[in-house]
Design a protein around this motif. Structure first.
Motif, PDB file in Angstrom:
ATOM      1  N   VAL A 188       0.842  -1.196   0.000  1.00 34.21           N
ATOM      2  CA  VAL A 188       0.000   0.000   0.000  1.00 34.21           C
ATOM      3  C   VAL A 188       0.875   1.242   0.000  1.00 34.21           C
ATOM      4  CG1 VAL A 188      -1.654   1.368   1.360  1.00 34.21           C
ATOM      5  CG2 VAL A 188      -1.969  -1.098   1.127  1.00 34.21           C
ATOM      6  N   VAL A 189       0.481   2.219  -0.804  1.00 30.49           N
ATOM      7  CA  VAL A 189       1.061   3.563  -0.767  1.00 30.49           C
ATOM      8  C   VAL A 189      -0.098   4.503  -0.464  1.00 30.49           C
ATOM      9  CG1 VAL A 189       2.175   5.409  -2.092  1.00 30.49           C
ATOM     10  CG2 VAL A 189       2.908   3.025  -2.396  1.00 30.49           C
ATOM     11  N   THR A 190       0.109   5.368   0.529  1.00 30.13           N
ATOM     12  CA  THR A 190      -0.881   6.377   0.877  1.00 30.13           C
ATOM     13  C   THR A 190      -0.354   7.719   0.398  1.00 30.13           C
ATOM     14  OG1 THR A 190      -1.556   5.118   2.820  1.00 30.13           O
ATOM     15  CG2 THR A 190      -2.171   7.447   2.769  1.00 30.13           C
ATOM     16  N   VAL A 191      -1.164   8.433  -0.366  1.00 32.15           N
ATOM     17  CA  VAL A 191      -0.757   9.742  -0.861  1.00 32.15           C
ATOM     18  C   VAL A 191      -1.508  10.796  -0.046  1.00 32.15           C
ATOM     19  CG1 VAL A 191      -0.595  11.274  -2.862  1.00 32.15           C
ATOM     20  CG2 VAL A 191      -0.400   8.784  -3.157  1.00 32.15           C
ATOM     21  N   VAL A 192      -0.739  11.711   0.534  1.00 31.37           N
ATOM     22  CA  VAL A 192      -1.299  12.806   1.315  1.00 31.37           C
ATOM     23  C   VAL A 192      -1.220  14.060   0.455  1.00 31.37           C
ATOM     24  CG1 VAL A 192      -1.095  14.161   3.425  1.00 31.37           C
ATOM     25  CG2 VAL A 192      -0.589  11.709   3.462  1.00 31.37           C
ATOM     26  N   GLU A 193      -2.379  14.661   0.219  1.00 24.46           N
ATOM     27  CA  GLU A 193      -2.456  15.825  -0.665  1.00 24.46           C
ATOM     28  C   GLU A 193      -3.198  16.958   0.026  1.00 24.46           C
ATOM     29  OE1 GLU A 193      -4.167  14.767  -4.508  1.00 24.46           O
ATOM     30  OE2 GLU A 193      -3.789  12.650  -4.076  1.00 24.46           O
ATOM     31  N   LYS A 194      -2.803  18.182  -0.291  1.00 18.03           N
ATOM     32  CA  LYS A 194      -3.571  19.355   0.110  1.00 18.03           C
ATOM     33  C   LYS A 194      -3.743  20.232  -1.122  1.00 18.03           C
ATOM     34  CE  LYS A 194      -2.265  19.504   4.940  1.00 18.03           C
ATOM     35  NZ  LYS A 194      -1.589  20.257   5.998  1.00 18.03           N
ATOM     36  N   TRP A 195      -4.980  20.691  -1.323  1.00 19.18           N
ATOM     37  CA  TRP A 195      -5.337  21.500  -2.480  1.00 19.18           C
ATOM     38  C   TRP A 195      -6.071  22.744  -2.014  1.00 19.18           C
ATOM     39  CZ3 TRP A 195      -3.478  20.243  -7.171  1.00 19.18           C
ATOM     40  CH2 TRP A 195      -2.953  18.960  -7.321  1.00 19.18           C
ATOM     41  N   ALA A 196      -5.928  23.811  -2.754  1.00 23.51           N
ATOM     42  CA  ALA A 196      -6.599  25.065  -2.420  1.00 23.51           C
ATOM     43  C   ALA A 196      -8.111  24.936  -2.520  1.00 23.51           C
ATOM     44  CB  ALA A 196      -6.095  26.198  -3.308  1.00 23.51           C
ATOM     45  N   SER A 197      -8.589  24.048  -3.408  1.00 25.89           N
ATOM     46  CA  SER A 197     -10.036  23.920  -3.628  1.00 25.89           C
ATOM     47  C   SER A 197     -10.341  22.605  -4.326  1.00 25.89           C
ATOM     48  CB  SER A 197     -10.533  25.072  -4.504  1.00 25.89           C
ATOM     49  OG  SER A 197      -9.955  24.968  -5.801  1.00 25.89           O
ATOM     50  N   VAL A 198     -11.619  22.235  -4.334  1.00 25.32           N
ATOM     51  CA  VAL A 198     -12.055  21.066  -5.085  1.00 25.32           C
ATOM     52  C   VAL A 198     -11.805  21.286  -6.575  1.00 25.32           C
ATOM     53  CG1 VAL A 198     -14.062  19.666  -5.735  1.00 25.32           C
ATOM     54  CG2 VAL A 198     -13.742  20.344  -3.346  1.00 25.32           C
TER      55      VAL A 198
END
Length: 102
Positions: free
Chosen positions: A58-68
């Motif tokens: 398993v690889v978990t990707v952690v992302e943060k975005w300004a908006s949908v």
């Protein structure tokens, strides 16, 4: 701001091959408008009792975005279309959690 937790189940023994392809696309993703964070993570074995056993495939990707909207644009970016083609034989399943601060 939104956070995305992507859980990617990889074919047996293919995690390093997957990570090689993933790391190629990271610099392009980080340049996308609205991308605040984008990083692959793998489980760490600890002695903490509450933790589930490590998942070697398993690889978990952690992302943060300004908006949908920024996330939606990311999903159809040409480099992401190419990336998904490259990793398709390595990936068994993908699930997303899209979160907002409470």
């Amino acid at each position: 701001m939104i956070c995305v937790i992507a859980t990617i189940e990889i074919a047996e023994g293919q995690r390093e091959a997957f990570l090689t392809e993933f790391r190629r696309v990271v610099p392009k993703v980080l340049q996308e408008p609205g991308c605040l964070e984008y990083a692959p993570m793998i489980d760490v074995a600890t002695s903490i009792g509450m933790q589930s056993p490590p998942r070697p495939n398993v690889v978990t990707v952690v992302e943060k975005w300004a908006s949908v909207a920024a996330l939606e644009a990311h999903l159809i970016a040409p480099h992401m279309v190419e990336y998904r083609k490259a990793v398709k034989p390595l990936v068994q399943e993908v699930s997303l959690r899209i979160l907002t601060p409470a």
